[in-house]
Design an enzyme around this catalytic site. Structure first.
Site, PDB file in Angstrom:
ATOM      1  N   HIS A  37       0.839  -1.212   0.000  1.00  0.00           N
ATOM      2  CA  HIS A  37       0.000   0.000   0.000  1.00  0.00           C
ATOM      3  C   HIS A  37       0.876   1.266   0.000  1.00  0.00           C
ATOM      4  CE1 HIS A  37      -2.821  -2.840   2.253  1.00  0.00           C
ATOM      5  NE2 HIS A  37      -3.587  -2.432   1.256  1.00  0.00           N
ATOM      6  N   GLN A 148      -0.784  -3.809  -9.073  1.00  0.00           N
ATOM      7  CA  GLN A 148      -0.787  -4.947  -9.998  1.00  0.00           C
ATOM      8  C   GLN A 148      -1.122  -6.238  -9.249  1.00  0.00           C
ATOM      9  OE1 GLN A 148      -0.658  -5.208 -13.211  1.00  0.00           O
ATOM     10  NE2 GLN A 148      -0.336  -7.413 -13.392  1.00  0.00           N
ATOM     11  N   LYS A 149      -0.926  -6.234  -7.929  1.00  0.00           N
ATOM     12  CA  LYS A 149      -1.266  -7.392  -7.090  1.00  0.00           C
ATOM     13  C   LYS A 149      -2.679  -7.886  -7.413  1.00  0.00           C
ATOM     14  CE  LYS A 149      -1.658  -9.962  -3.267  1.00  0.00           C
ATOM     15  NZ  LYS A 149      -3.091 -10.136  -3.228  1.00  0.00           N
ATOM     16  N   MET A 184       2.825  -9.283  -0.776  1.00  0.00           N
ATOM     17  CA  MET A 184       2.266  -8.714   0.464  1.00  0.00           C
ATOM     18  C   MET A 184       0.761  -8.554   0.328  1.00  0.00           C
ATOM     19  SD  MET A 184       4.908  -5.950   1.883  1.00  0.00           S
ATOM     20  CE  MET A 184       6.587  -6.433   2.233  1.00  0.00           C
TER      21      MET A 184
END
Ligand code: AMP
Length: 283
Positions: A37, A148-149, A184
């Site tokens: 984040h 993009q996660k 993450m």
């Protein structure tokens, strides 16, 4: 950092930015922040006069059997982390600020929301596109940063912005990973120490897929089957899907073409926790 606890406070703050002619960057989140984040906030800071982050655990993107109630929260820690990256304002709307009584308008990005994550979580993307539209209307950012996660989500938002002529640039930021390769995620908190280690198989499997493509393998279903088998063999892993999609239109491909870019998508459970990850492959 200014903390905006209501839509009214946001509105006043946004009007003050308007008067200054400030360029506004926006990062929507559900909180329980991590380095992934924060990387988005840094990008927002680099490109804006004011970076606004929202924390809102959006009920409409959770199915009844999902983890809305127990979704991890730690607002004090989030505030400290945001201050460390010089975030300008944190917007924490109430449910009423987003979904006032009598609310009945939803945004549905029809095609993209059908597959992959949309298949596993049928109402999820409708909730995402709706809340992001509302936040965009309230915050009126010049640009917004997504990770993009959540590749399908980022693609969905790009489509929505285009289809609805929203005058907002969408920046997609790279995936931030743990040392062992695990992407993450706030949901990593649910993993035991052992599961966290086991879950590093996801990234290794994605890298294996990229290697096969580099070696010239071009049959996408065949590659996916190899990767699924690889993941099934790993301790604790219950793979849900592995798919290869075209990076441009996010559709599944049969035969991979030289010169095209692809994304390998993976969803896998470890214990009670469902994780997603992906890797862009330049072919
Ligand atoms: P969430 O709080 O899970 O709704 O995520 C908020 C934003 O952070 C989304 O745009 C995510 O794609 C992004 N994000 C989550 N994890 C990562 C990560 N590991 N690297 C980069 N961006 C991330």
């Amino acid at each position: 950092m200014i903390i905006l606890n209501s839509k009214k406070a946001l509105c006043d703050y946004r009007n003050s930015l308007e008067k200054k002619g400030a360029r506004v960057g926006f990062v929507p989140t559900m909180g329980f922040l991590h380095e992934g984040h924060l990387s988005l906030v840094r990008i927002a800071k680099e490109n804006a006069d004011a970076a606004i982050v929202s924390i809102f655990v959006n009920p409409t993107q959770f199915a009844p059997n999902e983890d809305l109630e127990k979704y991890p929260r730690d607002i004090h820690r989030d505030i400290t982390l945001l201050e460390e990256v010089y975030c300008d304002a944190l917007y924490m709307p109430s449910n009423e600020d987003i979904y006032p009584a009598g609310f009945q308008t939803y945004v549905d990005v029809n095609e993209i929301s059908k597959y992959f994550e949309g298949e596993s979580r049928p109402t999820h993307f409708r909730g995402v596109s709706t809340v992001v539209s509302i936040l965009f209307n309230q915050i009126r950012p010049h640009f917004s940063v997504f990770g993009q996660k959540d590749a399908q989500q980022a693609r969905l938002i790009q489509q929505m912005v285009k289809d609805l002529s929203m005058n907002i640039d969408v920046i997609v930021a790279p995936i931030v990973r743990e040392k062992n390769g695990l992407a993450m995620s706030s949901r990593n908190k649910y993993l035991t120490i052992k599961e966290r280690e086991d879950a590093s198989i996801i990234y290794r499997t994605l890298l294996e897929g990229a290697e096969l493509i580099k070696q010239g393998w071009d049959n996408a279903p065949e590659i996916c089957q190899i990767l699924i088998n690889h993941m099934k063999g790993a301790e604790g892993a219950k793979p849900e899907y592995i798919k290869i999609v075209d990076q441009v239109n996010f559709s599944e491909t049969g035969k991979l073409q030289k010169g095209s870019n692809y994304i390998i998508l993976a969803a896998c459970r470890f214990g009670f926790t469902r994780l997603i990850d992906n890797l862009i492959v330049e072919n």
